[in-house]
Scaffold this motif. Sequence first.
Motif, PDB file in Angstrom:
ATOM      1  N   ILE A 108       0.339 -10.502  -6.138  1.00  0.00           N
ATOM      2  CA  ILE A 108      -0.938 -11.054  -5.857  1.00  0.00           C
ATOM      3  C   ILE A 108      -1.209 -10.604  -5.186  1.00  0.00           C
ATOM      4  N   PRO A 109      -2.145 -10.459  -4.225  1.00  0.00           N
ATOM      5  CA  PRO A 109      -3.569  -9.812  -3.288  1.00  0.00           C
ATOM      6  C   PRO A 109      -2.701 -10.556  -2.061  1.00  0.00           C
ATOM      7  N   ALA A 110      -1.712 -10.045  -0.913  1.00  0.00           N
ATOM      8  CA  ALA A 110      -1.717 -10.940   0.275  1.00  0.00           C
ATOM      9  C   ALA A 110      -1.554  -9.999   1.566  1.00  0.00           C
ATOM     10  N   ASP A 151      10.878 -13.729 -17.584  1.00  0.00           N
ATOM     11  CA  ASP A 151      11.769 -12.434 -17.749  1.00  0.00           C
ATOM     12  C   ASP A 151      12.512 -11.018 -16.392  1.00  0.00           C
ATOM     13  N   GLY A 152      11.857 -11.409 -14.996  1.00  0.00           N
ATOM     14  CA  GLY A 152      12.241 -10.824 -14.257  1.00  0.00           C
ATOM     15  C   GLY A 152      11.786  -9.524 -13.867  1.00  0.00           C
ATOM     16  N   SER A 153       9.736  -9.272 -14.939  1.00  0.00           N
ATOM     17  CA  SER A 153       9.801  -8.161 -14.429  1.00  0.00           C
ATOM     18  C   SER A 153       8.775  -8.566 -13.012  1.00  0.00           C
ATOM     19  N   ILE A 154       8.383  -9.855 -12.491  1.00  0.00           N
ATOM     20  CA  ILE A 154       7.538 -10.422 -11.168  1.00  0.00           C
ATOM     21  C   ILE A 154       8.765 -11.005 -10.966  1.00  0.00           C
ATOM     22  N   VAL A 155       9.066 -10.844  -9.361  1.00  0.00           N
ATOM     23  CA  VAL A 155      10.495 -11.271  -8.669  1.00  0.00           C
ATOM     24  C   VAL A 155      10.029 -11.686  -7.430  1.00  0.00           C
ATOM     25  N   ASP A 156       8.465 -11.069  -6.899  1.00  0.00           N
ATOM     26  CA  ASP A 156       7.622 -11.709  -5.911  1.00  0.00           C
ATOM     27  C   ASP A 156       6.973 -13.231  -5.026  1.00  0.00           C
ATOM     28  N   SER A 157       8.257 -13.487  -4.567  1.00  0.00           N
ATOM     29  CA  SER A 157       8.237 -15.475  -4.040  1.00  0.00           C
ATOM     30  C   SER A 157       6.873 -15.446  -4.096  1.00  0.00           C
ATOM     31  N   LYS A 158       6.080 -15.288  -3.436  1.00  0.00           N
ATOM     32  CA  LYS A 158       4.599 -15.427  -3.229  1.00  0.00           C
ATOM     33  C   LYS A 158       3.609 -15.500  -4.473  1.00  0.00           C
ATOM     34  N   GLU A 182      -7.815  -9.431   2.180  1.00  0.00           N
ATOM     35  CA  GLU A 182      -6.908  -8.907   1.398  1.00  0.00           C
ATOM     36  C   GLU A 182      -6.971  -8.957   0.123  1.00  0.00           C
ATOM     37  N   LEU A 183      -8.331  -9.776  -0.321  1.00  0.00           N
ATOM     38  CA  LEU A 183      -9.008  -9.540  -1.923  1.00  0.00           C
ATOM     39  C   LEU A 183      -9.989  -8.614  -2.353  1.00  0.00           C
ATOM     40  N   GLU A 184     -10.152  -8.548  -1.499  1.00  0.00           N
ATOM     41  CA  GLU A 184     -11.512  -6.774  -1.169  1.00  0.00           C
ATOM     42  C   GLU A 184     -11.237  -5.862  -0.762  1.00  0.00           C
ATOM     43  N   GLU A 185      -9.931  -5.982  -0.082  1.00  0.00           N
ATOM     44  CA  GLU A 185      -8.982  -4.928   0.319  1.00  0.00           C
ATOM     45  C   GLU A 185      -8.322  -4.788  -0.446  1.00  0.00           C
ATOM     46  N   GLU A 186      -8.011  -5.115  -0.713  1.00  0.00           N
ATOM     47  CA  GLU A 186      -6.278  -4.509  -2.558  1.00  0.00           C
ATOM     48  C   GLU A 186      -6.927  -4.566  -3.615  1.00  0.00           C
ATOM     49  N   THR A 187      -8.156  -4.958  -3.896  1.00  0.00           N
ATOM     50  CA  THR A 187      -8.782  -5.152  -5.063  1.00  0.00           C
ATOM     51  C   THR A 187     -10.291  -4.595  -5.060  1.00  0.00           C
ATOM     52  N   HIS A 189       0.267 -19.484   3.096  1.00  0.00           N
ATOM     53  CA  HIS A 189      -1.284 -20.376   2.612  1.00  0.00           C
ATOM     54  C   HIS A 189      -1.493 -19.335   1.429  1.00  0.00           C
ATOM     55  N   LEU A 190      -1.013 -20.061   0.875  1.00  0.00           N
ATOM     56  CA  LEU A 190      -2.145 -19.797  -1.148  1.00  0.00           C
ATOM     57  C   LEU A 190      -3.090 -19.863  -1.091  1.00  0.00           C
ATOM     58  N   TYR A 191      -3.915 -19.744  -2.158  1.00  0.00           N
ATOM     59  CA  TYR A 191      -5.437 -19.640  -2.494  1.00  0.00           C
ATOM     60  C   TYR A 191      -5.290 -19.439  -3.791  1.00  0.00           C
TER      61      TYR A 191
END
Length: 188
Positions: free
Chosen positions: A80-82, A167-174, A99-104, A129-131
């Motif tokens: 996810i964007p962060a 299935d372990g394709s997404i492994v990033d904790s956030k 970050e949402l705008e800069e990355e996407t 901090h998650l949104y």
Amino acid sequence: MDALRSVVGSVNHEVVESATPFTGGFFSVVVDRIRLPDGHITNRDYVRHPGAAAVVPVLGDEVLLVRQNRHAVGRDLLEIPAGKLDVDGEPPELCARRELEEETGYQADEWAPLGAFYSSPGFTDERFHLYVARTLRRVAPPPETDHGEPIAIEWVAMAEALAALRDGSIVDSKTVIGLLLVAQGAGQ
């Protein structure tokens, strides 16, 4: 929750000595000598981090993810964007919006907090901090790089994203935490 608090408890260690042998672009390494409750002295090394914010951008039944290289693990990850909080006291929601705008290249009209967590408290004080963001609209083309690093956006059906967690394709904790919270109805 009271039962959890009584199990977790709180132990304060006395810091006998503290040193910062490395300070980098946005984090530093700290070595504390601490006195444990039983009197023993030991070292605790950790990374001091300014904190970060991340956003789960949702449009209908799809989530907008970012694929970028993560040198530390030697591969591209789908996330996810962060990003890190840029200034002391920066409100985390402003960071997530940026970050949402800069990355996407997207902005969102609807925002809701999902909570906060420590990314890996065994060695860092980094707090995420998650949104969740909804009602997305494109305001710019997606970037091809993030400060020189290749970056790409991918729309993924939420069901496929959840399967990728299993299935372990997404492994990033956030990303794991954010997707699971949204799938369970958090931030509605």
